[in-house]
Each structure stands twice: as C-alpha cells, then as structure tokens.
Write a protein that holds these residues in place. Structure first.
Motif, PDB file in Angstrom:
ATOM      1  N   LEU A  78     -51.425  46.830 130.803  1.00  0.00           N
ATOM      2  CA  LEU A  78     -50.275  46.144 131.390  1.00  0.00           C
ATOM      3  C   LEU A  78     -50.554  45.851 132.851  1.00  0.00           C
ATOM      4  CD1 LEU A  78     -47.431  45.186 130.501  1.00  0.00           C
ATOM      5  CD2 LEU A  78     -48.646  46.550 128.813  1.00  0.00           C
ATOM      6  N   ASP A  79     -50.684  44.575 133.170  1.00  0.00           N
ATOM      7  CA  ASP A  79     -50.860  44.128 134.553  1.00  0.00           C
ATOM      8  C   ASP A  79     -49.463  44.040 135.178  1.00  0.00           C
ATOM      9  OD1 ASP A  79     -51.037  42.629 136.881  1.00  0.00           O
ATOM     10  OD2 ASP A  79     -52.530  41.250 136.095  1.00  0.00           O
ATOM     11  N   GLU A  80     -49.123  45.057 135.982  1.00  0.00           N
ATOM     12  CA  GLU A  80     -47.822  45.105 136.654  1.00  0.00           C
ATOM     13  C   GLU A  80     -47.986  44.884 138.157  1.00  0.00           C
ATOM     14  OE1 GLU A  80     -44.848  45.240 135.453  1.00  0.00           O
ATOM     15  OE2 GLU A  80     -44.878  46.203 133.468  1.00  0.00           O
ATOM     16  N   ILE A  81     -49.019  44.118 138.513  1.00  0.00           N
ATOM     17  CA  ILE A  81     -49.336  43.921 139.921  1.00  0.00           C
ATOM     18  C   ILE A  81     -48.231  43.166 140.639  1.00  0.00           C
ATOM     19  CG2 ILE A  81     -50.933  42.668 141.450  1.00  0.00           C
ATOM     20  CD1 ILE A  81     -53.127  43.576 139.328  1.00  0.00           C
ATOM     21  N   TYR A 118     -38.625  47.848 129.989  1.00  0.00           N
ATOM     22  CA  TYR A 118     -37.436  47.305 129.312  1.00  0.00           C
ATOM     23  C   TYR A 118     -37.611  47.383 127.797  1.00  0.00           C
ATOM     24  CZ  TYR A 118     -35.218  45.362 133.509  1.00  0.00           C
ATOM     25  OH  TYR A 118     -34.582  45.208 134.718  1.00  0.00           O
ATOM     26  N   ALA A 119     -38.851  47.287 127.326  1.00  0.00           N
ATOM     27  CA  ALA A 119     -39.118  47.320 125.887  1.00  0.00           C
ATOM     28  C   ALA A 119     -39.280  48.744 125.359  1.00  0.00           C
ATOM     29  CB  ALA A 119     -40.370  46.506 125.567  1.00  0.00           C
ATOM     30  N   GLY A 120     -39.282  49.722 126.240  1.00  0.00           N
ATOM     31  CA  GLY A 120     -39.398  51.110 125.808  1.00  0.00           C
ATOM     32  C   GLY A 120     -40.779  51.490 125.312  1.00  0.00           C
ATOM     33  N   ILE A 121     -41.816  50.776 125.760  1.00  0.00           N
ATOM     34  CA  ILE A 121     -43.175  51.088 125.324  1.00  0.00           C
ATOM     35  C   ILE A 121     -43.960  51.755 126.447  1.00  0.00           C
ATOM     36  CG2 ILE A 121     -43.178  49.118 123.739  1.00  0.00           C
ATOM     37  CD1 ILE A 121     -45.254  47.845 125.798  1.00  0.00           C
ATOM     38  N   LYS A 122     -45.115  52.338 126.088  1.00  0.00           N
ATOM     39  CA  LYS A 122     -46.060  52.845 127.072  1.00  0.00           C
ATOM     40  C   LYS A 122     -47.383  52.127 126.889  1.00  0.00           C
ATOM     41  CE  LYS A 122     -45.825  56.898 128.850  1.00  0.00           C
ATOM     42  NZ  LYS A 122     -45.934  58.342 129.166  1.00  0.00           N
ATOM     43  N   ALA A 123     -48.014  51.798 127.986  1.00  0.00           N
ATOM     44  CA  ALA A 123     -49.327  51.150 127.954  1.00  0.00           C
ATOM     45  C   ALA A 123     -50.415  52.213 128.049  1.00  0.00           C
ATOM     46  CB  ALA A 123     -49.452  50.160 129.099  1.00  0.00           C
ATOM     47  N   ASP A 124     -51.637  51.842 127.671  1.00  0.00           N
ATOM     48  CA  ASP A 124     -52.773  52.754 127.811  1.00  0.00           C
ATOM     49  C   ASP A 124     -53.292  52.763 129.246  1.00  0.00           C
ATOM     50  OD1 ASP A 124     -52.809  53.350 125.011  1.00  0.00           O
ATOM     51  OD2 ASP A 124     -53.728  51.398 124.682  1.00  0.00           O
ATOM     52  N   ILE A 125     -53.232  51.599 129.885  1.00  0.00           N
ATOM     53  CA  ILE A 125     -53.635  51.455 131.283  1.00  0.00           C
ATOM     54  C   ILE A 125     -52.632  50.539 131.960  1.00  0.00           C
ATOM     55  CG2 ILE A 125     -55.427  50.654 132.879  1.00  0.00           C
ATOM     56  CD1 ILE A 125     -57.509  51.134 130.740  1.00  0.00           C
ATOM     57  N   ILE A 126     -52.208  50.887 133.169  1.00  0.00           N
ATOM     58  CA  ILE A 126     -51.312  50.037 133.952  1.00  0.00           C
ATOM     59  C   ILE A 126     -51.979  49.782 135.299  1.00  0.00           C
ATOM     60  CG2 ILE A 126     -49.000  49.738 134.920  1.00  0.00           C
ATOM     61  CD1 ILE A 126     -49.473  52.584 132.571  1.00  0.00           C
ATOM     62  N   THR A 127     -51.972  48.518 135.724  1.00  0.00           N
ATOM     63  CA  THR A 127     -52.540  48.185 137.028  1.00  0.00           C
ATOM     64  C   THR A 127     -51.424  47.832 138.001  1.00  0.00           C
ATOM     65  OG1 THR A 127     -52.912  45.883 136.315  1.00  0.00           O
ATOM     66  CG2 THR A 127     -54.749  47.415 136.106  1.00  0.00           C
TER      67      THR A 127
END
Length: 377
Positions: free
Chosen positions: A207-210, A225-234
């Motif tokens: 997830l690119d949250e830059i 908002y979707a209630g998910i977790k990413a493996d990597i967040i930037t």
C-alpha cells in the motif's frame, strides 16, 4: 551555473509560512491548500516542530547508521501505535520513491518472483523500480522499461485475479487514494477482495500511502476505511512536515537479512526529531480527526457548485474535476485570490492542505473559489 530547467515555475518566491498561510518576499499572504504537495501535515513553522529540530541540531545533526540511534526506535514505537501497525517493523529512508523501491525489492526477495501489478493512472515515484510501476510513459526512460509491470484498471478485481492466477507476480502495489491520477479511490470492496486474492496466491500487497497516508484521508491510512491490512506500507511526505523522510512498514512475515537494504541518510537524528514532533502534534491537536471533519465539510460544499463536474476524495485529499482544462482557473485562484492549489492532469484541481485547516479557512477558500467561478464563461 544555472539550475536545470525541470519545472514551469510561478513567479512567486515564498519566504515564510505559518499554519495554512505562506508569504512571498513582497509580504503578500496566500492561503496554502497545496501543502507543498501534501508534505505539510501539521502546518508551517509549528512552534513544537521548530523547537524539536532546533534542540536536536544543537546537540547532533547526523551520525551514521553503523551505531545505535535511539530516536529511530522512538519513531518506530510511536508510529506503530498511532498507525495501528505496532507489530510491524520500520525501515527509515529519505523519499517516497525510495520507500517504494525498497518495498518492491523486499517483495521480490521474499517470494522470488519478478513481475508486479500496478494500476492505470498510478504514480509511485521516479527512481528505477518506482517509475516502472508508474503509469506515465513520459517519465519512464528506456533504461527503466524492463517489462516487469502489468497495469490493470483500478477496481477491476477480475482482471487482478486473472493475472495473479499465473503465479509469477511478486507484488501488487496500489495507492490508498490515487493522487497524481486525479484523486481516484479504490472501493472498499475492491480492497477487501484484493487482500483476499493476494493472500491466496502468496502475492505481497504493498500500500503506497505516501500522499494519502499520515492522517490525510481522515484515517491514519486511507486503506483502513476498508478494514484491511497490507503486507508493506510506504510513507513519506507528511511524516517529516517538510524535512525529507520516508519509511517502509514491514509485516512480521519478512525476515531481515544484513546487507539486503541500507541507507546513508535515512532515519538521521534531525529527521527523527521532525517525525516525533509531527506525531506529538497530530495526537495533541487531533489532526486526523480534523482532516476527516473539515474534509467532509469541504467536499459537501464543493458538490453544490454546478460548475464542478465531480468532487472526489476523503478527508483533506480532494479532487475537483471540471469539464474544461483548469489552467486558467488555477492561475486566477493563485494570482487574483491568493490561493495555492495543485493539479492532476488538465481538468482536476487537487486540494492537499495542512491537516490543521479550519472550517473558517475552508470558508475563506470557498468564498474565493466562488469569485473565480463566477468569472467563468
């Protein structure tokens, strides 16, 4: 020597800022709804931020990552709590492109695969791997065009499933909200199904949250908002409020190997002081909640203007799409009404203000926008 001509520049020299206002060298005041391209999170020249950086530089500005820097662990601990990812690890670097570059390498190291899924109109940076996953042929140099990336339509889960069934994709990289692409939102259902299919195929979800992260959407990360977790967040931009800093939040499923990743300037003492000041201020002044409140107010008001074709966004990442090109409208907002805004393509004005924007300042913008819209044919 002259500067290499990279950007078309407005003839304005900004020399001072405070909160959501900036001033040029002539003393002219502007309302900043651009935040230096989503970078200014807690406002310009916040007193606590200035104090923290000043105190740190008076003691030590930099030393190498070959020794312990306890400020880095403080940043990691605080960020884990504030983001909801306290069981993840943090790798600190300098820029968003660098964050995505390292995220993609981690994914490929993890499963040994070589292909990436990205999405139409995506933007992930200008360095080698990052630019290859950016859907803009104009900025992908021949040396970067290695064919590792397949671009799919945003929100088309069936297209994703078809590609992931080939079992050669190391990662799917997606923005929490597309910024450069025009403030396009992945739907919550798409995110949930994307998480499921990535898990089933052992594909890393990045997830690119830059641009959309660090509270800008009204949640700490837009994908939440979707209630998910990413493996990597930037993350980058808002993490340092203008001080160059970025990070990669890494799932416990990844194991660190010495020499695999590295950085010279990443997580330096000044950057960490800036990051800690940002988190202090975000929590004390409830800036994530403010972004949600003021953003919802702005979006509701903007949707009442018939001249605007569509208003998209969440929190304080907002896109206003017009039928006609917005170059002249943006110019009038800047030079006549003294408001900084951003753009996406030719028809979308982007609002990326500091997260401390008030309802009163939002109303000032709406008044100035109305004046410009009334001049439109």
């Amino acid at each position: 020597m002259k500067l290499f001509d990279v950007y078309p520049l407005f003839d304005i020299n900004i020399v001072k800022g405070k909160g959501c206002q900036v001033w040029d060298e002539n003393g002219t005041e502007y309302l900043d709804l651009y935040g230096g391209h989503a970078v200014i999170s807690i406002g310009h020249s916040h007193p606590h931020y200035v104090e923290m950086i000043s105190e740190q530089v008076s003691k030590l500005g930099f030393y190498s990552n070959s020794v312990i820097n306890k400020l880095q662990q403080q940043v990691a601990t605080r960020l884990g709590v504030i983001s909801g990812y306290d069981d993840y690890s943090l790798f600190l670097i300098n820029t968003g492109a660098e964050a995505n570059e390292n995220a993609l390498k981690l994914a490929s190291f993890h499963n040994g695969r070589t292909r990436v899924i990205s999405f139409s109109k995506s933007f992930h940076g200008r360095t080698s791997l990052a630019v290859e996953t950016t859907d803009n042929p104009k900025i992908i140099a021949p040396i970067n065009a290695n064919g590792h990336t397949t671009y799919l339509p945003l929100n088309d889960i069936e297209a994703v499933k078809a590609e992931l069934s080939k079992k050669d994709v190391c990662a799917v990289i997606i923005e929490g909200i597309q910024g450069v692409g025009g403030i396009k939102l992945p739907t919550d259902d798409f995110f949930k199904e994307l998480r499921e299919v990535c898990t089933a195929t052992k594909t890393v979800l990045i997830l690119d949250e830059i641009q959309s992260g660090y509270g800008r959407s009204g949640k700490f990360f837009a994908h939440q908002y979707a209630g998910i977790k990413a493996d990597i967040i930037t993350v980058a931009k808002g993490i340092g409020n203008g001080f160059p800093m970025a990070g990669v939040l890494i799932s416990p499923m990844f194991k660190a190997v010495y020499g695999m990743l590295g950085t010279t300037f990443g997580g330096n003492h000044l950057a960490c002081a800036a990051a800690l000041a940002v988190m202090d201020t975000m929590e004390k002044e409830h800036l994530v909640e403010n972004a949600a409140l003021v953003g919802a107010y702005l979006i509701e008001k903007l949707r009442t203007y018939p001249q605007i074709k569509e208003v998209r966004g969440r929190g304080l990442i907002i896109g206003m799409e017009f039928e006609e090109p917005i170059k002249e409208l943006r110019s009038k907002l800047l030079f006549e009404q003294k408001v900084f805004t951003g753009v996406s393509g030719t028809n979308v004005i982007r609002l990326l203000p500091p997260l401390c924007l008030s309802i009163k300042e939002a109303d000032v913008f709406l008044e100035r926008l109305e004046k410009v819209l009334k001049q439109q044919p």
